[in-house]
Design a protein around this motif. Structure first.
Motif, PDB file in Angstrom:
ATOM      1  N   MET A   1      -6.118  -3.320  10.784  1.00 49.55           N
ATOM      2  CA  MET A   1      -5.003  -4.107  10.314  1.00 49.55           C
ATOM      3  C   MET A   1      -5.419  -4.968   9.118  1.00 49.55           C
ATOM      4  O   MET A   1      -4.684  -5.077   8.161  1.00 49.55           O
ATOM      5  CB  MET A   1      -4.490  -4.978  11.464  1.00 49.55           C
ATOM      6  CG  MET A   1      -3.279  -5.774  11.118  1.00 49.55           C
ATOM      7  SD  MET A   1      -1.907  -4.651  10.974  1.00 49.55           S
ATOM      8  CE  MET A   1      -0.585  -5.780  10.903  1.00 49.55           C
ATOM      9  N   ALA A   2      -6.588  -5.566   9.208  1.00 45.14           N
ATOM     10  CA  ALA A   2      -7.073  -6.398   8.106  1.00 45.14           C
ATOM     11  C   ALA A   2      -7.377  -5.543   6.875  1.00 45.14           C
ATOM     12  O   ALA A   2      -7.131  -5.978   5.744  1.00 45.14           O
ATOM     13  CB  ALA A   2      -8.312  -7.163   8.529  1.00 45.14           C
ATOM     14  N   LEU A   3      -7.857  -4.344   7.104  1.00 41.81           N
ATOM     15  CA  LEU A   3      -8.153  -3.452   5.984  1.00 41.81           C
ATOM     16  C   LEU A   3      -6.873  -3.039   5.264  1.00 41.81           C
ATOM     17  O   LEU A   3      -6.834  -3.000   4.030  1.00 41.81           O
ATOM     18  CB  LEU A   3      -8.910  -2.217   6.491  1.00 41.81           C
ATOM     19  CG  LEU A   3      -9.352  -1.227   5.419  1.00 41.81           C
ATOM     20  CD1 LEU A   3     -10.322  -1.908   4.462  1.00 41.81           C
ATOM     21  CD2 LEU A   3      -9.995  -0.021   6.049  1.00 41.81           C
ATOM     22  N   ALA A   4      -5.825  -2.764   6.025  1.00 41.51           N
ATOM     23  CA  ALA A   4      -4.545  -2.397   5.422  1.00 41.51           C
ATOM     24  C   ALA A   4      -3.963  -3.557   4.626  1.00 41.51           C
ATOM     25  O   ALA A   4      -3.435  -3.377   3.519  1.00 41.51           O
ATOM     26  CB  ALA A   4      -3.568  -1.945   6.498  1.00 41.51           C
TER      27      ALA A   4
ATOM     28  N   LEU B   1      -5.655  -5.993   3.242  1.00 39.93           N
ATOM     29  CA  LEU B   1      -6.496  -6.155   2.061  1.00 39.93           C
ATOM     30  C   LEU B   1      -6.148  -5.112   0.999  1.00 39.93           C
ATOM     31  O   LEU B   1      -6.087  -5.425  -0.190  1.00 39.93           O
ATOM     32  CB  LEU B   1      -7.971  -6.059   2.443  1.00 39.93           C
ATOM     33  CG  LEU B   1      -8.968  -6.250   1.311  1.00 39.93           C
ATOM     34  CD1 LEU B   1      -8.864  -7.656   0.744  1.00 39.93           C
ATOM     35  CD2 LEU B   1     -10.372  -5.972   1.799  1.00 39.93           C
ATOM     36  N   LEU B   2      -5.901  -3.905   1.424  1.00 35.85           N
ATOM     37  CA  LEU B   2      -5.538  -2.834   0.495  1.00 35.85           C
ATOM     38  C   LEU B   2      -4.207  -3.137  -0.184  1.00 35.85           C
ATOM     39  O   LEU B   2      -4.072  -2.950  -1.404  1.00 35.85           O
ATOM     40  CB  LEU B   2      -5.474  -1.498   1.242  1.00 35.85           C
ATOM     41  CG  LEU B   2      -5.198  -0.268   0.385  1.00 35.85           C
ATOM     42  CD1 LEU B   2      -6.343  -0.061  -0.601  1.00 35.85           C
ATOM     43  CD2 LEU B   2      -5.023   0.945   1.257  1.00 35.85           C
ATOM     44  N   ILE B   3      -3.239  -3.613   0.569  1.00 36.68           N
ATOM     45  CA  ILE B   3      -1.938  -3.965  -0.011  1.00 36.68           C
ATOM     46  C   ILE B   3      -2.095  -5.122  -0.991  1.00 36.68           C
ATOM     47  O   ILE B   3      -1.506  -5.116  -2.083  1.00 36.68           O
ATOM     48  CB  ILE B   3      -0.924  -4.300   1.102  1.00 36.68           C
ATOM     49  CG1 ILE B   3      -0.553  -3.032   1.860  1.00 36.68           C
ATOM     50  CG2 ILE B   3       0.323  -4.960   0.535  1.00 36.68           C
ATOM     51  CD1 ILE B   3       0.290  -3.264   3.086  1.00 36.68           C
ATOM     52  N   LEU B   4      -2.901  -6.109  -0.634  1.00 36.19           N
ATOM     53  CA  LEU B   4      -3.137  -7.256  -1.505  1.00 36.19           C
ATOM     54  C   LEU B   4      -3.822  -6.830  -2.803  1.00 36.19           C
ATOM     55  O   LEU B   4      -3.440  -7.279  -3.891  1.00 36.19           O
ATOM     56  CB  LEU B   4      -3.970  -8.303  -0.784  1.00 36.19           C
ATOM     57  CG  LEU B   4      -4.239  -9.591  -1.545  1.00 36.19           C
ATOM     58  CD1 LEU B   4      -2.947 -10.335  -1.789  1.00 36.19           C
ATOM     59  CD2 LEU B   4      -5.214 -10.441  -0.787  1.00 36.19           C
ATOM     60  N   LEU B   5      -4.812  -5.970  -2.713  1.00 32.41           N
ATOM     61  CA  LEU B   5      -5.508  -5.493  -3.911  1.00 32.41           C
ATOM     62  C   LEU B   5      -4.595  -4.648  -4.798  1.00 32.41           C
ATOM     63  O   LEU B   5      -4.655  -4.740  -6.026  1.00 32.41           O
ATOM     64  CB  LEU B   5      -6.746  -4.697  -3.520  1.00 32.41           C
ATOM     65  CG  LEU B   5      -7.926  -5.516  -2.998  1.00 32.41           C
ATOM     66  CD1 LEU B   5      -9.051  -4.592  -2.543  1.00 32.41           C
ATOM     67  CD2 LEU B   5      -8.409  -6.475  -4.053  1.00 32.41           C
ATOM     68  N   THR B   6      -3.762  -3.830  -4.183  1.00 32.60           N
ATOM     69  CA  THR B   6      -2.822  -3.008  -4.951  1.00 32.60           C
ATOM     70  C   THR B   6      -1.819  -3.884  -5.695  1.00 32.60           C
ATOM     71  O   THR B   6      -1.531  -3.660  -6.876  1.00 32.60           O
ATOM     72  CB  THR B   6      -2.083  -2.030  -4.024  1.00 32.60           C
ATOM     73  OG1 THR B   6      -3.048  -1.238  -3.333  1.00 32.60           O
ATOM     74  CG2 THR B   6      -1.152  -1.133  -4.802  1.00 32.60           C
TER      75      THR B   6
END
Length: 86
Positions: A1-4, A6-11
């Motif tokens: 969940m945290a990885l997802a 983080l990925l959305i935030l970076l995108t």
């Protein structure tokens, strides 16, 4: 969940940087040529008006939010003081 997350935030951050650096994108309707061919006629693209590029959606949102903020935070004109003889 945290990885997802983080990925959305970076995108999102990457898209914001892209909108800041390169606010215009090639027009999708005319593929960046500025003209369209229809039934043996060549006309200017209606979306980009022949400029070959359109403002990105993210940049349009940023510009709109800036204008809303600017109109909402402008100093209000002060009331004129009444003349002492009135």
């Amino acid at each position: 969940m945290a990885l997802a997350s983080l990925l959305i935030l970076l995108t999102t951050a990457g898209y914001a940087v892209l909108c800041a650096i390169k606010p215009f994108a090639p027009c999708r309707k005319c593929t960046g040529t500025g003209v369209r061919t229809r039934r043996r006629t060549i006309t200017l693209c209606r979306r980009c008006h022949g400029h070959r590029a359109r403002l990105r959606i993210g940049r349009r949102l940023l510009n709109n939010s800036r204008s809303i903020h600017a109109t909402g935070t402008r100093p209000q004109p002060t009331d004129r003081k009444a003349a002492p003889w009135q």
